[in-house]
Enzyme design. Structure first.
Site, PDB file in Angstrom:
ATOM      1  N   ASP A 134       0.868  -1.179   0.000  1.00 17.48           N
ATOM      2  CA  ASP A 134       0.000   0.000   0.000  1.00 17.48           C
ATOM      3  C   ASP A 134       0.906   1.231   0.000  1.00 17.48           C
ATOM      4  O   ASP A 134       1.492   1.579   1.031  1.00 17.48           O
ATOM      5  CB  ASP A 134      -0.908   0.017   1.239  1.00 17.48           C
ATOM      6  CG  ASP A 134      -1.996  -1.053   1.174  1.00 17.48           C
ATOM      7  OD1 ASP A 134      -1.772  -2.080   0.510  1.00 17.48           O
ATOM      8  OD2 ASP A 134      -3.059  -0.861   1.803  1.00 17.48           O
ATOM      9  N   LYS A 177     -10.114   0.165  -2.776  1.00 18.83           N
ATOM     10  CA  LYS A 177     -10.086  -0.071  -1.331  1.00 18.83           C
ATOM     11  C   LYS A 177     -10.413   1.209  -0.573  1.00 18.83           C
ATOM     12  O   LYS A 177      -9.569   2.094  -0.457  1.00 18.83           O
ATOM     13  CB  LYS A 177      -8.700  -0.584  -0.922  1.00 18.83           C
ATOM     14  CG  LYS A 177      -8.552  -0.788   0.592  1.00 18.83           C
ATOM     15  CD  LYS A 177      -7.187  -1.369   0.960  1.00 18.83           C
ATOM     16  CE  LYS A 177      -6.981  -1.377   2.468  1.00 18.83           C
ATOM     17  NZ  LYS A 177      -5.639  -1.813   2.866  1.00 18.83           N
ATOM     18  N   LYS A 205      -6.741   3.155  -3.630  1.00 15.49           N
ATOM     19  CA  LYS A 205      -7.208   3.149  -2.248  1.00 15.49           C
ATOM     20  C   LYS A 205      -7.467   4.580  -1.811  1.00 15.49           C
ATOM     21  O   LYS A 205      -6.705   5.488  -2.168  1.00 15.49           O
ATOM     22  CB  LYS A 205      -6.123   2.486  -1.388  1.00 15.49           C
ATOM     23  CG  LYS A 205      -6.352   2.516   0.111  1.00 15.49           C
ATOM     24  CD  LYS A 205      -5.256   1.706   0.842  1.00 15.49           C
ATOM     25  CE  LYS A 205      -5.278   1.937   2.329  1.00 15.49           C
ATOM     26  NZ  LYS A 205      -4.194   1.238   3.049  1.00 15.49           N
TER      27      LYS A 205
END
Lengths: 285, 324
Positions: free
Chosen positions: B156, B260, B224
């Site tokens: 991430d 996400k 995300k």
């Protein structure tokens, strides 16, 4: 020119706010003569669930307040009640059919009961707790602590205000928060009482009032795992043995129904406390 | 249909031209659409399905300065057995930790470390100077390589919001490309790259749309919303907007990119709204671990309480789930 009166909407009291029932339901509150008085919100299991969340959220703050402070806050409620006596007298006369004198006597008794319990806030621990004798260089102390979130069914056939006060005051004194179902056929005083709560210093969520049917709400209360104790004071006409059995599933304390108004007593305070015993060294010898 | 330029063909100018050509976002319409989708009532068997789906899509996260190996092992234990009172509860998709905790998480997972689509649990690591992203590219690359080498399946990364907001899209783009390269393992496979846009700092919906396309152009496998360290974190409209970008990307390239939302999703009710938005925007086939995740820590407990309520018929309490 004639004026249109503005009738009051009686709603629920959850987390310091006055929402309508999520179910959208209301039921009619009538006078003893059968005349329409008001629509009250008919609380549902989801309102009850929301109230328990509010009560759980408020619980650490309320029980964490000093006993002296809790006493002051409760005393303040009695002060505000005193100032709104006339409103309560009127509602009691209208819905319960009491005479002006009887209604005034009930409101006075409710205020006195509240004061009586408020006084216990910083005293009940001294009376209910103790130092246990042990054969060693230790203190062994047993102290009562609030149970947590308490569900309560207020008396259903006696004075609506006095019954409510005599039910919730002993629960609140020790630092519990409460979700209470007031007298079904006379819920107006309970909501007016909630207005007193909202305008005094009680944190939102400490007292939550769900008007509606105890027969509908009590089973959800008894089976709710996040309620720690259940006061069945006004559940005498329900199948309260089943409620106790449901409550036992989550080790919930229960207090059996009473006839009429619960008598003021220290036992009602300690019924909603847990005893904690602690050992402490006397000295470093 | 928008024609998508290849990564190798892009220049600073053509990237800027492409992003500037994206249409502006109808903010009112977007929020109204999100609010409308949020009103769906999901009950009984649909709710049971939604609850299990949410669990399977959770990246169970701990990203605190105070994280210890013990806390990470506890997190892994919870990821594998979310509810010890009901072993039919599915496992979560992944655990998400800081890079230096990856080895601990991998070790704790043991045989259960693997692809969430096959019922196993992945390890996701935040990298590239998370959460601010304020360090040199060399450090970001090293950060990423270290996490991948320690066994992270997913990275991430945060984008450089400073560069993005000052209009230097090319730098942001190049950094994502470089980090993507750093995700490559010796055997040629690569760790999945989730690109954190930190929408709370991008200010406008137009910027979120641009950043989404930029991240997809640069090769992100997932986009995300947030780090969870900035408020507002994930919101329904922002997630809807990103899903629309993903939908349009799929229409143009045939390639499925994941989304996400992370941060601020605490209740089952909220999470179900996200499922509805996904299903209505890109379709239910996106509700699988390699295409949709929730970045969350406290959400799981609320979902478990709801699951217990459905199973037992009575309301549960926090006493019946673990403390985090």
């Amino acid at each position: 020119m004639s004026r249109l009166a503005v009738p009051k909407t009686y709603k629920l009291f959850i987390g310091g706010k006055f929402p309508r029932s999520e179910s959208g339901r209301v039921y009619e509150v009538n006078s003893v003569a059968g005349e329409f008085v008001a629509n009250a919100a008919q609380g549902s299991r989801k309102d009850m669930r929301d109230a328990v969340v509010a009560a759980r959220t408020a619980q650490p703050g309320w029980s964490g307040a000093t006993a002296y402070n809790r006493g002051q806050v409760l005393y303040r409620i009695a002060e505000v009640l005193e100032g709104r006596k006339a409103q309560f007298v009127e509602e009691i006369m209208l819905v319960e059919g009491s005479s002006a004198k009887e209604a005034a006597a009930q409101v006075d008794a409710a205020i006195d009961t509240w004061i009586w319990y408020a006084g216990w806030a910083d005293k009940y621990t001294q009376v209910a707790g103790q130092a246990n004798p042990v054969s060693g260089p230790y203190f062994n102390l047993s102290v009562p602590e609030p149970t947590g979130v308490v569900g309560a069914i207020a008396p259903q056939s006696s004075g609506s205000l006095l019954g409510l006060v005599a039910t919730i005051a002993p629960i609140l004194v020790s630092g519990n928060t409460v979700v209470v179902v007031p007298r079904e056929d006379a819920p107006l005083t309970a909501i007016s009482f909630a207005e007193v709560m909202a305008t005094s210093d009680v944190p939102g969520g400490v007292v939550n009032v769900i008007t509606g049917s105890p027969a509908e709400l009590a089973p959800w209360m008894a089976s709710h795992a996040d309620i720690n104790a259940l006061d069945l004071a006004g559940a005498g006409n329900l199948d309260w043995a089943s409620l106790q059995i449901a409550a036992a599933e989550t080790l919930m304390r229960t207090l059996a129904p009473v006839e009429g108004i619960p008598a003021s007593s220290l036992n009602r305070i300690t019924a909603f406390t847990e005893v904690k015993s602690v050992w402490h060294t006397k000295s470093l010898i | 249909m928008r024609s998508i330029p290849a990564v190798s063909d892009l220049t600073a100018e053509s990237l800027a031209d492409f992003l500037r050509a994206l249409p502006g976002v109808d903010a009112v319409g977007l929020e109204a659409r999100a609010a409308d989708l949020g009103t769906r009532s999901i009950k009984t068997s649909s709710k049971a399905w939604a609850i299990d789906t949410i669990i399977k899509l959770i990246d169970l996260t701990t990203l605190e300065g105070a994280d210890t190996p013990g806390k990470v092992r506890t997190l892994v234990a919870k990821a594998l057995v979310p509810d010890a009172g009901d072993l039919s509860t599915p496992t979560v998709a992944a655990v998400c930790v800081y890079g230096d905790m990856v080895a601990t998480a991998v070790e704790a997972l043991g045989d259960m470390h693997g692809d969430p689509d096959q019922g196993k649990v992945s390890v996701a690591a935040v990298a590239t100077a998370f959460p601010s992203g304020r360090s040199s590219l060399a450090i970001k690359i090293a950060d990423t390589q270290e996490a991948v080498a320690a066994g992270a399946d997913e990275i991430d990364m945060v984008i450089d919001r400073g560069a993005f907001l000052s209009g230097d899209w090319w730098t942001v783009f190049q950094q994502i490309v470089a980090v993507k390269e750093a995700c490559r393992r010796a055997d040629g496979t690569h760790a999945h790259l989730k690109v954190i846009l930190e929408t709370g700092e991008l200010v406008t919906y137009d910027n979120v749309r641009k950043a989404s396309w930029l991240a997809m152009l640069a090769g992100g496998d997932f986009i995300k919303t947030s780090t969870g360290k900035v408020a507002p974190a994930a919101t329904l409209p922002v997630t809807l907007l990103m899903l629309e970008a993903v939908r349009d990307w799929y229409a143009a390239t045939g390639q499925r990119i994941g989304v996400k939302p992370a941060g601020g999703i605490k209740t089952t009710k909220d999470a179900i709204k996200y499922l509805v938005v996904v299903a209505e925007t890109v379709g239910e086939e996106w509700l699988v671990p390699h295409l949709f995740r929730f970045g969350a820590s406290s959400l799981l407990n609320d979902v478990l309480l709801q699951r217990q309520k459905l199973a037992s018929g009575h309301y549960s309490s926090a006493d019946y789930v673990t403390l985090d």
